[in-house]
Design a protein around this motif. Structure first.
Motif, short mmCIF file in Angstrom:
data_model
loop_
_atom_site.label_atom_id
_atom_site.label_comp_id
_atom_site.label_asym_id
_atom_site.label_seq_id
_atom_site.Cartn_x
_atom_site.Cartn_y
_atom_site.Cartn_z
N UNK A 132 0.81 -1.22 0.00
CA UNK A 132 0.00 0.00 0.00
C UNK A 132 0.84 1.27 0.00
N UNK A 133 2.15 1.15 0.12
CA UNK A 133 3.04 2.30 0.22
C UNK A 133 3.21 2.95 -1.16
N UNK A 134 2.60 4.11 -1.34
CA UNK A 134 2.67 4.80 -2.63
C UNK A 134 4.05 5.42 -2.90
N UNK A 135 4.89 5.51 -1.89
CA UNK A 135 6.24 6.01 -2.09
C UNK A 135 7.08 5.02 -2.89
N UNK A 136 6.67 3.76 -2.92
CA UNK A 136 7.37 2.72 -3.69
C UNK A 136 6.59 2.48 -4.96
N UNK A 137 6.65 3.43 -5.88
CA UNK A 137 5.76 3.40 -7.03
C UNK A 137 6.44 3.11 -8.36
N UNK A 138 7.54 2.40 -8.34
CA UNK A 138 8.18 2.07 -9.61
C UNK A 138 7.25 1.19 -10.44
N UNK A 139 7.35 1.31 -11.76
CA UNK A 139 6.38 0.66 -12.64
C UNK A 139 6.40 -0.86 -12.56
N UNK A 140 7.52 -1.44 -12.26
CA UNK A 140 7.60 -2.90 -12.19
C UNK A 140 7.52 -3.42 -10.75
N UNK A 141 7.27 -2.54 -9.81
CA UNK A 141 7.13 -2.88 -8.39
C UNK A 141 8.38 -3.52 -7.79
N UNK A 142 9.54 -3.25 -8.38
CA UNK A 142 10.77 -3.84 -7.87
C UNK A 142 10.98 -3.50 -6.40
N UNK A 143 10.80 -2.23 -6.06
CA UNK A 143 11.04 -1.81 -4.67
C UNK A 143 10.06 -2.46 -3.71
N UNK A 144 8.83 -2.62 -4.12
CA UNK A 144 7.85 -3.29 -3.27
C UNK A 144 8.23 -4.75 -3.04
N UNK A 145 8.60 -5.42 -4.11
CA UNK A 145 9.00 -6.83 -3.99
C UNK A 145 10.24 -6.94 -3.11
N UNK A 146 11.19 -6.03 -3.30
CA UNK A 146 12.41 -6.05 -2.49
C UNK A 146 12.06 -5.85 -1.01
N UNK A 147 11.14 -4.97 -0.71
CA UNK A 147 10.71 -4.73 0.67
C UNK A 147 10.02 -5.97 1.25
N UNK A 148 9.23 -6.65 0.44
CA UNK A 148 8.55 -7.87 0.89
C UNK A 148 9.58 -8.95 1.19
N UNK A 149 10.56 -9.10 0.29
CA UNK A 149 11.63 -10.07 0.52
C UNK A 149 12.36 -9.73 1.82
N UNK A 150 12.63 -8.46 2.05
CA UNK A 150 13.27 -8.04 3.30
C UNK A 150 12.40 -8.40 4.51
N UNK A 151 11.09 -8.21 4.39
CA UNK A 151 10.19 -8.55 5.50
C UNK A 151 10.26 -10.05 5.80
N UNK A 152 10.28 -10.85 4.77
CA UNK A 152 10.43 -12.30 4.98
C UNK A 152 11.76 -12.60 5.66
N UNK A 153 12.85 -12.02 5.14
CA UNK A 153 14.17 -12.27 5.71
C UNK A 153 14.23 -11.86 7.17
N UNK A 154 13.63 -10.72 7.52
CA UNK A 154 13.62 -10.26 8.90
C UNK A 154 12.90 -11.23 9.82
#
Length: 86
Positions: free
Chosen positions: A54-76
Motif C-alpha cells: 500500500x506504500x505509494x512512495x514505492x511506485x516504480x512501474x515494475x514494483x521492484x522496490x515493493x517486492x524487495x521490501x517484501x523479501x526483506x520482510x520475509x528475511x527479517x
C-alpha cells in the motif's frame, strides 16, 4: 589454538544441543497453546506485507522496490528466499 574445522564442529555441536533443548521445550506446549503464537507472528508478517504493497512512495512501474521490501520482510522473520539474493 582451535582451527577452522574445530570451530565448525563446535558450532554444529552447540546448534544440535540447543535445537534438542528447543524441541523438548516446544513439545511441552499443547497444540492450542502454540497456534496463537504462530498465528500472531504470521499475521504481523502479512500486515507488514500489506503496508509495503500500500506504500505509494514505492511506485516504480515494475514494483521492484515493493517486492524487495517484501523479501526483506520475509528475511527479517527468518523466512529466506533465493529471490533477490544479493
Amino acid at each position: 589454538m582451535i582451527d577452522e574445522m574445530g570451530l565448525e564442529i563446535s558450532k554444529d555441536m552447540y546448534e544440535k544441543a540447543i535445537g534438542a533443548i528447543v524441541i523438548e521445550y516446544i513439545n511441552k506446549f499443547r497444540p492450542y497453546e502454540l497456534s496463537p503464537i504462530a498465528e500472531s507472528e504470521a499475521l504481523k508478517l502479512i500486515a507488514k506485507i500489506k503496508t509495503i504493497l500500500d506504500n505509494d512512495d514505492l511506485s516504480d512501474s515494475k514494483c521492484f522496490h515493493r517486492i524487495d521490501e517484501i523479501v526483506d520482510a520475509f528475511n527479517e522473520n527468518g523466512i529466506y528466499t533465493r529471490r533477490h539474493d544479493w
